[in-house]
Motif scaffolding. Structure first.
Motif, PDB file in Angstrom:
ATOM      1  N   LEU A 177     -30.377 -42.372  11.504  1.00 32.55           N
ATOM      2  CA  LEU A 177     -30.783 -41.334  10.555  1.00 32.55           C
ATOM      3  C   LEU A 177     -31.229 -40.071  11.285  1.00 32.55           C
ATOM      4  O   LEU A 177     -30.936 -38.952  10.868  1.00 32.55           O
ATOM      5  N   GLY A 178     -31.939 -40.266  12.404  1.00 31.70           N
ATOM      6  CA  GLY A 178     -32.401 -39.116  13.184  1.00 31.70           C
ATOM      7  C   GLY A 178     -31.245 -38.307  13.741  1.00 31.70           C
ATOM      8  O   GLY A 178     -31.225 -37.076  13.654  1.00 31.70           O
ATOM      9  N   PHE A 179     -30.271 -39.026  14.318  1.00 32.30           N
ATOM     10  CA  PHE A 179     -29.092 -38.324  14.849  1.00 32.30           C
ATOM     11  C   PHE A 179     -28.321 -37.624  13.739  1.00 32.30           C
ATOM     12  O   PHE A 179     -27.770 -36.538  13.919  1.00 32.30           O
ATOM     13  N   GLY A 180     -28.289 -38.261  12.576  1.00 27.11           N
ATOM     14  CA  GLY A 180     -27.582 -37.660  11.449  1.00 27.11           C
ATOM     15  C   GLY A 180     -28.237 -36.363  10.996  1.00 27.11           C
ATOM     16  O   GLY A 180     -27.567 -35.371  10.717  1.00 27.11           O
ATOM     17  N   ALA A 181     -29.576 -36.385  10.940  1.00 29.80           N
ATOM     18  CA  ALA A 181     -30.306 -35.174  10.537  1.00 29.80           C
ATOM     19  C   ALA A 181     -30.094 -34.054  11.536  1.00 29.80           C
ATOM     20  O   ALA A 181     -29.899 -32.888  11.170  1.00 29.80           O
ATOM     21  N   MET A 182     -30.134 -34.403  12.837  1.00 27.95           N
ATOM     22  CA  MET A 182     -29.910 -33.386  13.872  1.00 27.95           C
ATOM     23  C   MET A 182     -28.502 -32.817  13.782  1.00 27.95           C
ATOM     24  O   MET A 182     -28.286 -31.607  13.946  1.00 27.95           O
ATOM     25  N   ALA A 183     -27.554 -33.665  13.509  1.00 28.39           N
ATOM     26  CA  ALA A 183     -26.168 -33.201  13.396  1.00 28.39           C
ATOM     27  C   ALA A 183     -26.017 -32.235  12.232  1.00 28.39           C
ATOM     28  O   ALA A 183     -25.364 -31.188  12.351  1.00 28.39           O
ATOM     29  N   LEU A 184     -26.630 -32.592  11.089  1.00 30.48           N
ATOM     30  CA  LEU A 184     -26.572 -31.703   9.931  1.00 30.48           C
ATOM     31  C   LEU A 184     -27.235 -30.358  10.237  1.00 30.48           C
ATOM     32  O   LEU A 184     -26.764 -29.296   9.811  1.00 30.48           O
ATOM     33  N   PHE A 185     -28.354 -30.402  10.980  1.00 29.32           N
ATOM     34  CA  PHE A 185     -29.060 -29.166  11.337  1.00 29.32           C
ATOM     35  C   PHE A 185     -28.180 -28.248  12.170  1.00 29.32           C
ATOM     36  O   PHE A 185     -28.046 -27.056  11.913  1.00 29.32           O
ATOM     37  N   PHE A 186     -27.561 -28.830  13.201  1.00 26.56           N
ATOM     38  CA  PHE A 186     -26.726 -28.013  14.088  1.00 26.56           C
ATOM     39  C   PHE A 186     -25.473 -27.512  13.381  1.00 26.56           C
ATOM     40  O   PHE A 186     -25.011 -26.396  13.623  1.00 26.56           O
ATOM     41  N   ILE A 187     -24.937 -28.352  12.487  1.00 28.49           N
ATOM     42  CA  ILE A 187     -23.762 -27.920  11.727  1.00 28.49           C
ATOM     43  C   ILE A 187     -24.123 -26.748  10.828  1.00 28.49           C
ATOM     44  O   ILE A 187     -23.406 -25.752  10.721  1.00 28.49           O
ATOM     45  N   GLY A 188     -25.334 -26.839  10.193  1.00 26.52           N
ATOM     46  CA  GLY A 188     -25.793 -25.755   9.318  1.00 26.52           C
ATOM     47  C   GLY A 188     -26.045 -24.479  10.090  1.00 26.52           C
ATOM     48  O   GLY A 188     -25.692 -23.386   9.660  1.00 26.52           O
ATOM     49  N   ALA A 189     -26.658 -24.624  11.265  1.00 27.93           N
ATOM     50  CA  ALA A 189     -26.940 -23.446  12.091  1.00 27.93           C
ATOM     51  C   ALA A 189     -25.647 -22.809  12.549  1.00 27.93           C
ATOM     52  O   ALA A 189     -25.498 -21.590  12.581  1.00 27.93           O
ATOM     53  N   SER A 190     -24.691 -23.651  12.939  1.00 25.68           N
ATOM     54  CA  SER A 190     -23.403 -23.130  13.396  1.00 25.68           C
ATOM     55  C   SER A 190     -22.684 -22.397  12.269  1.00 25.68           C
ATOM     56  O   SER A 190     -22.093 -21.342  12.459  1.00 25.68           O
ATOM     57  N   THR A 191     -22.782 -22.986  11.057  1.00 25.86           N
ATOM     58  CA  THR A 191     -22.129 -22.366   9.909  1.00 25.86           C
ATOM     59  C   THR A 191     -22.744 -21.008   9.606  1.00 25.86           C
ATOM     60  O   THR A 191     -22.052 -20.031   9.331  1.00 25.86           O
ATOM     61  N   GLY A 231     -24.301 -19.063  11.737  1.00 28.08           N
ATOM     62  CA  GLY A 231     -23.960 -18.136  12.805  1.00 28.08           C
ATOM     63  C   GLY A 231     -22.541 -17.616  12.676  1.00 28.08           C
ATOM     64  O   GLY A 231     -22.233 -16.517  13.119  1.00 28.08           O
ATOM     65  N   ASP A 232     -21.668 -18.413  12.069  1.00 29.30           N
ATOM     66  CA  ASP A 232     -20.281 -17.992  11.903  1.00 29.30           C
ATOM     67  C   ASP A 232     -20.094 -17.073  10.706  1.00 29.30           C
ATOM     68  O   ASP A 232     -19.021 -16.470  10.547  1.00 29.30           O
ATOM     69  N   LYS A 233     -21.081 -16.951   9.886  1.00 28.82           N
ATOM     70  CA  LYS A 233     -20.978 -16.075   8.726  1.00 28.82           C
ATOM     71  C   LYS A 233     -20.944 -14.625   9.173  1.00 28.82           C
ATOM     72  O   LYS A 233     -21.479 -14.260  10.209  1.00 28.82           O
ATOM     73  N   LEU A 234     -20.329 -13.810   8.368  1.00 25.73           N
ATOM     74  CA  LEU A 234     -20.163 -12.405   8.719  1.00 25.73           C
ATOM     75  C   LEU A 234     -21.273 -11.551   8.110  1.00 25.73           C
ATOM     76  O   LEU A 234     -21.778 -11.853   7.012  1.00 25.73           O
ATOM     77  N   CYS A 235     -21.633 -10.533   8.830  1.00 21.90           N
ATOM     78  CA  CYS A 235     -22.615  -9.561   8.322  1.00 21.90           C
ATOM     79  C   CYS A 235     -21.975  -8.801   7.157  1.00 21.90           C
ATOM     80  O   CYS A 235     -20.908  -8.201   7.298  1.00 21.90           O
ATOM     81  N   LYS A 236     -22.642  -8.819   6.021  1.00 19.23           N
ATOM     82  CA  LYS A 236     -22.069  -8.204   4.824  1.00 19.23           C
ATOM     83  C   LYS A 236     -22.553  -6.768   4.579  1.00 19.23           C
ATOM     84  O   LYS A 236     -22.071  -6.111   3.654  1.00 19.23           O
ATOM     85  N   GLY A 237     -23.510  -6.306   5.379  1.00 21.14           N
ATOM     86  CA  GLY A 237     -23.979  -4.942   5.164  1.00 21.14           C
ATOM     87  C   GLY A 237     -25.250  -4.641   5.938  1.00 21.14           C
ATOM     88  O   GLY A 237     -25.861  -5.536   6.538  1.00 21.14           O
ATOM     89  N   ILE A 238     -25.643  -3.369   5.918  1.00 21.65           N
ATOM     90  CA  ILE A 238     -26.863  -2.910   6.587  1.00 21.65           C
ATOM     91  C   ILE A 238     -27.731  -2.191   5.555  1.00 21.65           C
ATOM     92  O   ILE A 238     -27.252  -1.289   4.850  1.00 21.65           O
ATOM     93  N   ASN A 239     -28.973  -2.596   5.456  1.00 22.75           N
ATOM     94  CA  ASN A 239     -29.915  -1.920   4.555  1.00 22.75           C
ATOM     95  C   ASN A 239     -31.112  -1.421   5.353  1.00 22.75           C
ATOM     96  O   ASN A 239     -31.733  -2.187   6.095  1.00 22.75           O
ATOM     97  N   SER A 286     -23.714 -14.332  14.537  1.00 27.10           N
ATOM     98  CA  SER A 286     -24.064 -14.893  15.841  1.00 27.10           C
ATOM     99  C   SER A 286     -23.791 -13.927  16.985  1.00 27.10           C
ATOM    100  O   SER A 286     -24.321 -14.083  18.080  1.00 27.10           O
ATOM    101  N   GLN A 287     -22.975 -12.904  16.744  1.00 29.86           N
ATOM    102  CA  GLN A 287     -22.636 -11.944  17.786  1.00 29.86           C
ATOM    103  C   GLN A 287     -23.445 -10.643  17.684  1.00 29.86           C
ATOM    104  O   GLN A 287     -23.225  -9.712  18.447  1.00 29.86           O
ATOM    105  N   ILE A 288     -24.362 -10.607  16.753  1.00 34.98           N
ATOM    106  CA  ILE A 288     -25.211  -9.417  16.587  1.00 34.98           C
ATOM    107  C   ILE A 288     -26.554  -9.678  17.249  1.00 34.98           C
ATOM    108  O   ILE A 288     -27.300 -10.583  16.843  1.00 34.98           O
ATOM    109  N   ASN A 289     -26.870  -8.898  18.272  1.00 37.68           N
ATOM    110  CA  ASN A 289     -28.104  -9.069  19.042  1.00 37.68           C
ATOM    111  C   ASN A 289     -29.194  -8.160  18.464  1.00 37.68           C
ATOM    112  O   ASN A 289     -29.177  -6.938  18.668  1.00 37.68           O
TER     113      ASN A 289
END
Length: 294
Positions: A14-28, A30-38, A71-74
């Motif tokens: 269960l612990g490994f599963g939770a960690m995997a879900l966390f990293f998958i969510g973080a990766s997802t 980070g892969d999202k695109l910036c939709k705008g600047i306010n 993920s590429q915006i510093n």
């Protein structure tokens, strides 16, 4: 024993599963695109010194562009870029849940416009920092002339003069009456600070930046008790730098006021001539509800 091992194995899985879900969510994410600047700019001054479009351009130059993977915006690089603008005091950058880059900025608050003896000019903020001027904007704040230095690193005497300017400016801008009464404040190493009012030709000497409330209360009392009867043209010079007294010189006559170099933050200690009126303070009832200018 076997049961305990099964339970332990289950928790590990269960612990490994939770960690995997966390990293998958973080990766997802980070892969999202910036939709705008306010950009949101909070400011204390009535004038606007920072250009929102210019700030967006600075963000883009630092890599913050819509359509780019988050993920590429510093954000650190963007913050460093924005900090190059002296008019920006504080910066907060973050992505909201809609993948929009939010830039929350606080603008510096100018409290005085200062002219040096060489004709250069800068704004002074509440932290005694130098701010560049903007030829397209004129702030309605106290104007000082005669500052003795153009250097960014000041000597101790010049720093003391700057602190006096800061104290006087902060006192004046908090009072609508004095803010409209004062046209300009000149500094001279031998005489200290002199006020040129918007109405009348008097020169008003206040010395340094100490005991300002007492000095301005005596000045207000003098205008109420004396100038109201004699008229604005009766006196050419009014001196309130001496504790408990107002020294006034009739228009057209030489000053007669003893002078000595006035150190910033220090009293001259020179006894004044006979005062025109003793101290009799008339306090204004309110800073915001004040009688009309004399």
């Amino acid at each position: 024993m076997i049961k305990k091992k099964l339970i332990l194995l289950t928790w590990i899985v269960l612990g490994f599963g939770a960690m995997a879900l966390f990293f998958i969510g973080a990766s997802t994410k980070g892969d999202k695109l910036c939709k705008g600047i306010n950009v949101e700019v909070s400011r204390k001054a009535k004038q606007v010194f920072t250009d929102v479009q210019g700030i967006k351009q600075n963000i883009a130059e630092a890599g913050g562009k819509p359509g780019k993977p988050i993920s590429q915006i510093n954000l650190s690089e963007i913050e460093a870029k924005l900090k190059q603008n002296p008019w920006i005091r504080q910066i907060k950058l973050y992505f909201d849940n809609d993948q929009v880059l939010q830039a929350s900025l606080e603008e510096s608050d100018p409290i005085a416009r200062v002219f040096t003896i060489n004709g250069k000019s800068f704004y002074l903020d509440s932290g005694a920092n130098f701010l560049p001027t903007n030829r397209n904007i004129v702030a309605r704040i106290p104007v000082f002339t005669g500052f003795p230095s153009d250097k960014k690193i000041l000597s101790a005497p010049d720093s003391a003069v700057l602190m006096d300017m800061k104290a006087i400016a902060q006192f004046v801008i908090q009072d609508t009456f004095w803010n409209s009464f004062i046209a300009q404040i000149d500094y001279d190493p031998a005489d200290g600070f002199k006020i040129l009012p918007t109405v009348g030709d008097q020169v008003i000497r206040i010395g340094n930046g100490e005991a300002l409330e007492s000095k301005f209360n005596r000045l207000y009392s003098f205008y109420r008790q004396v100038i109201a009867r004699t008229g604005l043209d009766a006196y050419g010079e009014i001196d309130v730098q001496y504790q408990g007294q107002v020294v006034a010189v009739p228009a057209g006559k030489p000053s007669g006021i003893k002078k000595a170099p006035v150190s910033a933050g220090k009293s001259t200690g020179i006894p004044p001539p006979k005062a025109t009126m003793p101290t009799k303070t008339i306090k204004k009832t309110s800073h915001s509800k004040t009688t009309k200018k004399p």
